[in-house]
Design an enzyme around this catalytic site. Structure first.
Site, PDB file in Angstrom:
ATOM      1  N   ASP A 107       0.728  -2.837  -5.062  1.00 60.89           N
ATOM      2  CA  ASP A 107       1.359  -1.590  -5.498  1.00 60.89           C
ATOM      3  C   ASP A 107       1.406  -1.574  -7.028  1.00 60.89           C
ATOM      4  OD1 ASP A 107       3.921   0.444  -4.171  1.00 60.89           O
ATOM      5  OD2 ASP A 107       3.397   0.359  -6.291  1.00 60.89           O
ATOM      6  N   ASP A 158      -1.393   4.700  -5.199  1.00 65.52           N
ATOM      7  CA  ASP A 158      -1.364   3.460  -5.993  1.00 65.52           C
ATOM      8  C   ASP A 158      -1.084   2.225  -5.152  1.00 65.52           C
ATOM      9  OD1 ASP A 158       1.403   3.640  -5.452  1.00 65.52           O
ATOM     10  OD2 ASP A 158       1.896   2.786  -7.399  1.00 65.52           O
ATOM     11  N   GLU A 159      -1.399   2.278  -3.868  1.00 65.79           N
ATOM     12  CA  GLU A 159      -0.889   1.234  -2.974  1.00 65.79           C
ATOM     13  C   GLU A 159      -1.846   1.025  -1.802  1.00 65.79           C
ATOM     14  OE1 GLU A 159       3.054   1.170  -0.119  1.00 65.79           O
ATOM     15  OE2 GLU A 159       2.597   2.882  -1.335  1.00 65.79           O
TER      16      GLU A 159
HETATM   17  P1  TTP Z   1       5.443   4.401  -6.364  1.00 68.43           P
HETATM   18  O1  TTP Z   1       4.525   3.241  -6.171  1.00 68.43           O
HETATM   19  O2  TTP Z   1       6.521   4.624  -5.380  1.00 68.43           O
HETATM   20  O3  TTP Z   1       6.165   4.270  -7.770  1.00 68.43           O
HETATM   21  P2  TTP Z   1       5.622   3.751  -9.154  1.00 68.43           P
HETATM   22  O4  TTP Z   1       4.246   3.191  -9.035  1.00 68.43           O
HETATM   23  O5  TTP Z   1       5.759   4.836 -10.162  1.00 68.43           O
HETATM   24  O6  TTP Z   1       6.644   2.626  -9.530  1.00 68.43           O
HETATM   25  P3  TTP Z   1       6.829   1.184  -8.867  1.00 68.43           P
HETATM   26  O7  TTP Z   1       6.582   0.212  -9.979  1.00 68.43           O
HETATM   27  O8  TTP Z   1       8.226   1.152  -8.391  1.00 68.43           O
HETATM   28  O9  TTP Z   1       5.826   1.077  -7.772  1.00 68.43           O
HETATM   29  O10 TTP Z   1       4.602   5.717  -6.453  1.00 68.43           O
HETATM   30  C1  TTP Z   1       3.311   5.780  -7.064  1.00 68.43           C
HETATM   31  C2  TTP Z   1       3.130   7.089  -7.814  1.00 68.43           C
HETATM   32  O11 TTP Z   1       3.286   8.173  -6.921  1.00 68.43           O
HETATM   33  C3  TTP Z   1       4.143   7.275  -8.923  1.00 68.43           C
HETATM   34  O12 TTP Z   1       3.720   6.702 -10.143  1.00 68.43           O
HETATM   35  C4  TTP Z   1       4.250   8.773  -8.980  1.00 68.43           C
HETATM   36  C5  TTP Z   1       3.956   9.251  -7.582  1.00 68.43           C
HETATM   37  N1  TTP Z   1       5.215   9.608  -6.895  1.00 68.43           N
HETATM   38  C6  TTP Z   1       5.629  10.940  -6.911  1.00 68.43           C
HETATM   39  O13 TTP Z   1       4.942  11.804  -7.466  1.00 68.43           O
HETATM   40  N2  TTP Z   1       6.819  11.263  -6.316  1.00 68.43           N
HETATM   41  C7  TTP Z   1       7.620  10.342  -5.688  1.00 68.43           C
HETATM   42  O14 TTP Z   1       8.704  10.680  -5.172  1.00 68.43           O
HETATM   43  C8  TTP Z   1       7.177   8.971  -5.674  1.00 68.43           C
HETATM   44  C9  TTP Z   1       8.033   7.925  -5.015  1.00 68.43           C
HETATM   45  C10 TTP Z   1       5.985   8.651  -6.281  1.00 68.43           C
HETATM   46 MG    MG Z   2       3.777   1.843  -7.472  1.00 67.05          MG
END
Ligand code: TTP
Ligand code: MG
Length: 406
Positions: A16, A114-115
């Site tokens: 992730d 992103d995962e």
């Molecule tokens: P995430 O992997 O949940 O968050 P992140 O990568 O920003 O942070 P983390 O380090 O905690 O993993 O989500 C990936 C992307 O998806 C995030 O950068 C933006 C988008 N996203 C949204 O647009 N809305 C949301 O509610 C979430 C959770 C994510």
């Molecule tokens: Mg993330």
């Protein structure tokens, strides 16, 4: 009763990216590095409506996070840099990251932008241990994109997913086979899939707060309160999650559902009821996507963890629960040799092909009236609202691990 364990532990990675959208912006604009960056502002300056997509870790220290209204973020972090999302750019980065994943295995299951999950069990000989692969994968992503990822390595999807979140950002957490239950034990039950606020409350009434409490509670108490669903949860609490990483190739599109029994069973009525229920669920999803499938695959796992997949291709594509059930039952009869069954799944694939050509005066093929009514009731009242008469009283509870993790 001692739990049977799969003979060879798998090595699964959950990857992730860290603060993905914000990290991409900070990479491209060095003046933003080290600053609170909030992505999701509307173009007129940030006070408008809309929600936060994500925030850099610097902004998270002010309590700003995903899905928060921009106006709240602004209040908490007025000196932050508010940016409008550039989805095309993030999608491009996502593709580059996914390409790095495929250097390690073909078994990649993307979960979001992103995962992804990777099953690297088969890569271990050539590429080293799960930990080494995790480290190389992080380095590969960094070299390719100058971005950081967090990685969890474990024997199941559930544990890998929780592990990747433990040391964000730039984390690598490895849970060795046999250590799953100990790793999960101190965490709150909410971290398990299928435990929402209501379930959390019900469990708290039993004195179950941590995953360790759930793993240790007497099954009979759990069953009295939660029914067979309690067993499924307890299995997860012990780190037992058998869901496979399902590769998403451009061609290998399929749609399906599995059920793992809380106790292996050879009861023909139960097995039949499960097949019928899964067939209905898969057909409903096909119809919801406007798809018909020509190939039906039965996944069958017996009490000794022997897994068979057995498929049949039909002359005509279908989206009917009855048709899926009929084919799945035939396949079942061909593989079932009377052992106890641990898991059943039905997958539909080969979409759209074989749909009969419509003649000029033919009506397009519509779902049967019964299927249509089922879909409508489900749409209005939810999945649990309707069930076939033959399933009443013996409906398998939905396994929380049937659901994708988000
Ligand atoms: P995430 O992997 O949940 O968050 P992140 O990568 O920003 O942070 P983390 O380090 O905690 O993993 O989500 C990936 C992307 O998806 C995030 O950068 C933006 C988008 N996203 C949204 O647009 N809305 C949301 O509610 C979430 C959770 C994510
Ligand atoms: Mg993330």
């Amino acid at each position: 009763m001692t739990e049977k364990r799969p003979p060879n532990p798998r090595t699964i990675l959950h990857v992730d990216m860290d603060a993905f959208f914000a990290a991409v912006e900070q990479r491209d604009r060095p003046e933003l590095r080290g600053k609170p960056v909030i992505v999701g502002a509307d173009p007129k300056g940030g006070r408008g409506r809309g929600v936060v997509s994500t925030a850099s870790y610097e902004a998270r220290r002010f309590g700003v996070g995903s899905a928060m209204p921009i106006s709240d973020a602004w209040r908490r972090c007025p000196h932050g840099v508010y940016l409008h999302p550039d989805m095309e750019k993030y999608a491009r980065e996502s593709e580059r990251i996914m390409e790095v994943f495929y250097r390690f295995t073909d078994l990649v299951e993307p979960i979001s932008i992103d995962e992804a999950f990777l099953d690297v069990t088969g890569s271990a000989r050539a590429m080293g241990t799960g930990e080494e692969i995790g480290r190389r994968l992080k380095r590969g992503i960094r070299d390719e994109t100058q971005l950081t990822a967090s990685v969890g390595v474990a024997s199941s999807k559930l544990v890998a997913k929780i592990a990747s979140d433990m040391r964000k950002p730039d984390g690598l957490v490895v849970v060795a086979p046999g250590e799953e239950a100990a790793f999960l034990a101190p965490l709150p039950v909410r971290r398990l899939w299928g435990v929402g606020p209501k379930m959390e409350e019900a469990l708290a009434k039993l004195g179950v707060v941590t995953i360790g409490d759930l793993a240790a509670i007497a099954p009979a108490r759990l069953e009295r309160r939660l029914g067979t669903h309690g067993f499924d949860l307890q299995r997860l609490a012990r780190g037992e999650d058998e869901r496979d990483v399902v590769a998403e190739g451009a061609e290998a599109k399929s749609l399906g559902q599995e059920h793992t029994y809380s106790r292996d069973t050879a009861d023909p009525d139960r097995l039949r009821a499960t097949l019928l229920q899964i067939a209905d669920a898969v057909a409903g999803r096909l119809r919801a996507h406007g798809l018909r499938a020509r190939t039906v695959t039965l996944k069958y796992r017996d009490e000794d963890f022997h897994t068979t997949t057995h498929a049949r291709t039909l002359d005509e594509a279908t989206d009917s629960g009855n048709a899926l059930f009929r084919v799945a039952s035939e396949l079942f009869a061909e593989v079932h040799r009377g052992k106890k069954v641990r898991l059943l799944g039905i997958y539909a694939s080969h979409f759209g092909e074989g749909t009969p050509q419509l003649g000029l005066f033919d009506e397009p093929k519509a779902p049967s009236p019964a299927d249509r009514v089922r879909d409508e009731v489900r749409r209005r009242f939810g999945d649990e609202a309707i069930t076939r008469a033959s399933l009443l009283g013996r409906r398998e509870r939905r396994n929380p691990s049937d659901k994708p993790p988000r």
